[in-house]
Design a protein around this motif. Structure first.
Motif, short mmCIF file in Angstrom:
data_model
loop_
_atom_site.label_atom_id
_atom_site.label_comp_id
_atom_site.label_asym_id
_atom_site.label_seq_id
_atom_site.Cartn_x
_atom_site.Cartn_y
_atom_site.Cartn_z
N ARG A 1 -1.54 11.80 2.35
CA ARG A 1 -2.52 10.74 2.56
C ARG A 1 -2.20 9.54 1.66
O ARG A 1 -1.57 9.67 0.61
CB ARG A 1 -3.92 11.24 2.22
CG ARG A 1 -4.64 11.93 3.39
CD ARG A 1 -5.64 10.99 3.99
NE ARG A 1 -6.18 11.42 5.28
CZ ARG A 1 -6.96 12.48 5.48
NH1 ARG A 1 -7.24 13.31 4.50
NH2 ARG A 1 -7.45 12.73 6.68
N ASN A 2 -2.66 8.39 2.11
CA ASN A 2 -2.64 7.18 1.31
C ASN A 2 -4.09 6.72 1.20
O ASN A 2 -4.61 6.04 2.08
CB ASN A 2 -1.78 6.11 1.99
CG ASN A 2 -1.58 4.87 1.13
OD1 ASN A 2 -2.45 4.51 0.35
ND2 ASN A 2 -0.44 4.22 1.30
N TRP A 3 -4.77 7.16 0.13
CA TRP A 3 -6.21 6.97 0.04
C TRP A 3 -6.64 5.50 0.02
O TRP A 3 -7.59 5.13 0.75
CB TRP A 3 -6.75 7.72 -1.17
CG TRP A 3 -6.66 9.20 -1.01
CD1 TRP A 3 -5.78 10.04 -1.63
CD2 TRP A 3 -7.46 10.03 -0.15
NE1 TRP A 3 -5.97 11.34 -1.21
CE2 TRP A 3 -7.00 11.37 -0.31
CE3 TRP A 3 -8.50 9.78 0.73
CZ2 TRP A 3 -7.56 12.43 0.39
CZ3 TRP A 3 -9.06 10.84 1.43
CH2 TRP A 3 -8.59 12.15 1.25
N PRO A 4 -6.02 4.61 -0.76
CA PRO A 4 -6.46 3.21 -0.72
C PRO A 4 -6.30 2.58 0.67
O PRO A 4 -7.09 1.72 1.07
CB PRO A 4 -5.56 2.52 -1.75
CG PRO A 4 -5.17 3.61 -2.68
CD PRO A 4 -5.02 4.83 -1.82
N TRP B 1 -2.44 8.29 11.80
CA TRP B 1 -1.92 9.43 11.04
C TRP B 1 -2.62 9.54 9.69
O TRP B 1 -2.98 10.63 9.25
CB TRP B 1 -0.42 9.26 10.82
CG TRP B 1 0.44 9.65 11.98
CD1 TRP B 1 0.07 9.75 13.29
CD2 TRP B 1 1.84 9.97 11.92
NE1 TRP B 1 1.15 10.11 14.07
CE2 TRP B 1 2.24 10.25 13.25
CE3 TRP B 1 2.78 10.03 10.90
CZ2 TRP B 1 3.56 10.60 13.57
CZ3 TRP B 1 4.09 10.38 11.22
CH2 TRP B 1 4.47 10.66 12.53
N ASN B 2 -2.79 8.40 9.02
CA ASN B 2 -3.40 8.42 7.69
C ASN B 2 -4.87 8.84 7.77
O ASN B 2 -5.33 9.68 6.98
CB ASN B 2 -3.29 7.04 7.05
CG ASN B 2 -3.60 7.07 5.56
OD1 ASN B 2 -3.17 7.96 4.83
ND2 ASN B 2 -4.36 6.08 5.10
N VAL B 3 -5.60 8.29 8.71
CA VAL B 3 -7.02 8.62 8.85
C VAL B 3 -7.21 10.08 9.23
O VAL B 3 -8.09 10.79 8.71
CB VAL B 3 -7.68 7.69 9.90
CG1 VAL B 3 -9.09 8.17 10.22
CG2 VAL B 3 -7.72 6.26 9.38
N ALA B 4 -6.36 10.57 10.15
CA ALA B 4 -6.52 11.92 10.69
C ALA B 4 -5.90 13.00 9.81
O ALA B 4 -6.11 14.19 10.05
CB ALA B 4 -5.91 11.99 12.08
N GLY B 5 -5.15 12.62 8.77
CA GLY B 5 -4.44 13.64 8.00
C GLY B 5 -3.39 14.33 8.84
O GLY B 5 -3.28 15.56 8.84
N LEU C 1 0.81 -1.21 0.00
CA LEU C 1 0.00 0.00 0.00
C LEU C 1 0.86 1.27 0.00
O LEU C 1 0.38 2.34 -0.38
CB LEU C 1 -0.93 0.00 1.21
CG LEU C 1 -2.14 -0.94 1.11
CD1 LEU C 1 -2.86 -1.03 2.44
CD2 LEU C 1 -3.10 -0.50 0.01
N LEU C 2 2.12 1.15 0.42
CA LEU C 2 3.01 2.32 0.40
C LEU C 2 3.16 2.91 -1.00
O LEU C 2 3.50 4.07 -1.15
CB LEU C 2 4.40 1.94 0.94
CG LEU C 2 4.57 1.92 2.46
CD1 LEU C 2 5.97 1.43 2.82
CD2 LEU C 2 4.32 3.30 3.06
N HIS C 3 2.90 2.09 -2.00
CA HIS C 3 2.99 2.56 -3.40
C HIS C 3 2.11 3.79 -3.63
O HIS C 3 2.43 4.64 -4.46
CB HIS C 3 2.56 1.42 -4.33
CG HIS C 3 2.63 1.78 -5.78
ND1 HIS C 3 3.80 1.73 -6.52
CD2 HIS C 3 1.66 2.20 -6.65
CE1 HIS C 3 3.55 2.10 -7.76
NE2 HIS C 3 2.27 2.38 -7.87
#
Length: 221
Positions: A178-181, A207-211, A9-11
């Motif tokens: 962000r990492n949307w997927p 972190w990803n969810v909260a931006g 998913l880091l992609h």
């Protein structure tokens, strides 16, 4: 298995997309390079890159492929000639500096025409996020001030003005990292992290969810 999923998913991650945009032989300066994590990732993508780094760490902790200078970014002039670098990384460092304005002039000086800088830092909203005591000994901040070395949080407008005014660069983009997927699996990762007593996994998804992080990209004309 979860680690494999996260790696794939880091992609789609904002910072990794920037890394993949760097093509050909380029000279890279990592401001506050630490133990070389970002340079190690970039090296896997592009073996033609030449890496330079500055930090306060003991040189023994920095990988040998990074041409390293030990200095304080708060006070020192960068030890490089004018128009030397194609790309500068400034990742989770600016929030540790009391006054990064003088460094902006140095960034402008050492970037080549057409050179680019990527800045990443916690969003100002992290000041209001809960300070979670879950497995505190494993580190990784929820609240901005969980890291006692943090000095100043930034907004997207603040990063824009820093790039434009202090660095004298054209601002190509500012935004939320962000990492949307990954958002679709973050709730499951957080549940797993709670059961596995793994704070780093929990924080990464939070972190990803909260931006939690914002970024800016500047280009020298």
């Amino acid at each position: 298995m979860l680690n494999t999923i996260q790696q794939r998913l880091l992609h789609f991650d904002t910072r990794r997309k920037f890394f993949r945009s760097l093509r050909g032989a380029q000279s890279i300066l990592d401001l506050g390079c630490g133990d070389g994590k970002n340079c190690l990732e970039l090296r896997k993508i592009n073996h033609q890159l030449e890496f330079h780094g500055v930090d306060l760490l003991d040189p023994a902790r920095v990988p040998d492929f990074i041409q390293y200078h030990r200095l304080d970014l708060s006070t020192a002039t960068l030890p490089y000639p004018d128009k030397f670098f194609d790309t500068i990384l400034f990742v989770h460092v600016i929030e540790h500096l009391d006054n990064p304005a003088p460094l902006g002039k140095e960034i402008q000086r050492v970037l080549k025409p057409g050179g680019i800088i990527y800045i990443e830092t916690p969003n100002w909203t992290t000041m209001f996020m809960p300070s979670c005591g879950f497995k505190r000994e494993q580190g990784y901040p929820f609240n901005f001030f969980d890291d006692h070395t943090h000095r100043k949080p930034w907004s997207k407008q603040g990063l824009y003005e820093y790039l434009k005014q202090d660095c004298q660069l054209r601002v190509a983009k500012v935004g939320t990292r962000r990492n949307w997927p990954k958002l679709f699996v973050d709730p499951f990762i957080m549940i797993f992290a709670l059961f596995a007593a793994n704070r780093p996994y929990l924080v990464s998804s939070f972190w990803n969810v909260a931006g939690w992080c914002i970024y800016g990209i500047g280009v020298k004309n």
